[in-house]
Design a protein around this motif. Structure first.
Motif, PDB file in Angstrom:
ATOM      1  N   ASP A 111      12.432 -50.444   9.216  1.00  0.00           N
ATOM      2  CA  ASP A 111      11.031 -50.055   9.410  1.00  0.00           C
ATOM      3  C   ASP A 111      10.168 -51.103   8.721  1.00  0.00           C
ATOM      4  O   ASP A 111      10.274 -51.283   7.510  1.00  0.00           O
ATOM      5  CB  ASP A 111      10.811 -48.656   8.798  1.00  0.00           C
ATOM      6  CG  ASP A 111       9.409 -48.113   9.033  1.00  0.00           C
ATOM      7  OD1 ASP A 111       8.639 -48.729   9.796  1.00  0.00           O
ATOM      8  OD2 ASP A 111       9.091 -47.063   8.440  1.00  0.00           O
ATOM      9  N   HIS A 114       8.202 -43.555   2.406  1.00  0.00           N
ATOM     10  CA  HIS A 114       9.144 -42.500   2.757  1.00  0.00           C
ATOM     11  C   HIS A 114      10.547 -43.072   2.679  1.00  0.00           C
ATOM     12  O   HIS A 114      10.742 -44.272   2.905  1.00  0.00           O
ATOM     13  CB  HIS A 114       8.860 -42.007   4.185  1.00  0.00           C
ATOM     14  CG  HIS A 114       8.820 -43.119   5.199  1.00  0.00           C
ATOM     15  ND1 HIS A 114       9.960 -43.636   5.779  1.00  0.00           N
ATOM     16  CD2 HIS A 114       7.791 -43.856   5.686  1.00  0.00           C
ATOM     17  CE1 HIS A 114       9.622 -44.626   6.600  1.00  0.00           C
ATOM     18  NE2 HIS A 114       8.306 -44.798   6.553  1.00  0.00           N
ATOM     19  N   GLU A 135       4.275 -53.235   5.197  1.00  0.00           N
ATOM     20  CA  GLU A 135       5.403 -52.343   4.923  1.00  0.00           C
ATOM     21  C   GLU A 135       6.736 -53.077   4.905  1.00  0.00           C
ATOM     22  O   GLU A 135       7.027 -53.869   5.799  1.00  0.00           O
ATOM     23  CB  GLU A 135       5.479 -51.251   6.007  1.00  0.00           C
ATOM     24  CG  GLU A 135       6.750 -50.413   5.924  1.00  0.00           C
ATOM     25  CD  GLU A 135       6.844 -49.315   6.990  1.00  0.00           C
ATOM     26  OE1 GLU A 135       6.330 -49.521   8.106  1.00  0.00           O
ATOM     27  OE2 GLU A 135       7.439 -48.268   6.683  1.00  0.00           O
TER      28      GLU A 135
HETATM   29 CO    CO Z   1       7.385 -46.374   7.476  1.00  0.00          CO
END
Ligand code: CO
Ligand code: CO
Length: 370
Positions: free
Chosen positions: A239, A303, A346
């Motif tokens: 991710d 997360h 991210e």
């Molecule tokens: Co994410």
């Protein structure tokens, strides 16, 4: 594929957890939990395919006939009860419930179990308290073992290379969806099992929507473009988010990006063994608040990532879980200005003895692409 002995070990760990919290049994549907425990996975559907793990007794899978051979091949560690299309699996649920009648304690249900599948189970155990499978599964899945980290590392490398591929051509004039499909194709072409989630490409004022997907808007000069995407290797997700610009953008965008990048680096520096997850969130939030962007950061800092793209530990205020080696989670601060633009950065990191190690290394500066 999960080896039968690894599957057995994980199933034994589930039974021990049930004993510890005094629960009678746990029922899983087609989910990351089922994949983690048995090696078997598929998209959830309306046919009942469930794994029942009792505190005492053997785990059983309730399997639609068309899946029987596949479950035998991929999840050899479980007993099976097969039902055919045209039959009602509720009677099997009733039989299992009867066998478990003598076992006291709660019934746990998989967090993502479809209601149509959860209801027959709840009804078959009248008067029992029902809880969520995460009560035991979080603890089992949160710290990744080397085999799991290997998959995540490979997924991260593929993701980095797909980004390079997609940005090797001009982005101006392409639609968000075209750019999204390019990223996805580039990941699949480099050996990914599939995408981890539907790719997000948000351009221009769409970048102010944190969870926009991708649409038919054509990217033009002066746009901010947020790309948030990932793939799976061995079931494990990557991710990443990178923000780029199409040509030159305003000082306002550059200033916001610099602060987000600093928040990202600061959060990563705080992500060490023994630090509560919420401290990582606070670290990112402090940087943004001090620069006057506190209100523009409207989501948690990160997360957990693994077989699910969102799983514990959540990097959020209120989560006092201490970080431990093997935990994998995203650090993804962002700021969003409605109707104007947004930026986000991210990476997924793994906690090691030496701090947080990112699984993606694509350049983190705000890149201008033609
Ligand atoms: Co994410
Ligand atoms: Co993401």
């Amino acid at each position: 594929m999960l080896s039968p002995s690894a599957s057995q070990q994980r199933l034994v760990a589930v039974r021990r957890s049930l004993e510890r919290i005094d629960a009678a049994a746990v029922v899983f549907g087609l989910s990351a939990n089922m994949r983690y425990l048995t090696g078997f996975s598929d998209e959830p559907g309306e046919r009942m395919l469930a794994l029942v793990v009792p505190r005492d007794g053997e785990p059983t899978m309730i399997v639609p006939e068309l899946y029987a051979d596949q479950v035998r091949a991929f999840a050899p560690a479980c007993n099976m009860r097969v039902w055919g299309d045209g039959e009602d699996p509720t009677s099997i649920v009733g039989d299992v419930a009867q066998e478990l009648e003598a076992q006291t304690g709660r019934l746990l249900l998989d967090n993502t179990l479809w209601t149509a599948i959860a209801l027959p189970w709840e009804r078959a155990f009248p008067g029992r308290d029902v809880g969520l499978a995460s009560e035991i599964m979080t603890e089992l899945r949160m710290r990744k073992i080397p085999e799991e980290i290997d998959c995540m590392q490979r997924a991260g490398e593929i993701t980095d290379r797909a980004l390079e591929d997609a940005l090797s051509r001009p982005i101006g004039g392409r639609t968000e969806l075209e750019l999204a499909r390019h990223l996805e194709w580039a990941m699949l072409d480099r050996g990914a099992d599939g995408v981890a989630f539907e790719t997000l490409v948000a351009s221009g004022s769409n970048s102010a929507f944190p969870h926009y997907r991708a649409g038919q808007r054509r990217i033009e000069s002066g746009d901010v473009v947020i790309m948030d995407f990932g793939c799976r290797v061995g079931g494990y997700c990557s991710d990443i988010t990178r923000t780029v610009t199409c040509g030159e953008v305003s000082a306002e965008v550059n200033d916001a990006y610099d602060v987000v990048r600093e928040a990202h680096a600061t959060a990563r520096d705080h992500a060490e063994r023994g630090v509560p997850a919420q401290e990582v969130d606070r670290a990112a939030r402090r940087v943004l608040a001090e620069a006057g962007y506190g209100d523009a950061f409207c989501h948690r800092t990160g997360h957990g990532v693994g077989l699910d793209v969102h799983e514990p530990p959540y990097i959020v205020e209120g989560n006092s879980t201490n970080l431990e080696p093997g935990m994998a989670f995203s650090i993804e601060p962002g700021v969003y200005f409605s109707g104007s633009f947004g930026v986000r950065l991210e990476d997924v990191v793994i906690v090691t003895e030496g701090g947080a190690k990112p699984l993606t290394e694509a350049p983190r500066e705000l890149r201008a692409v033609e």
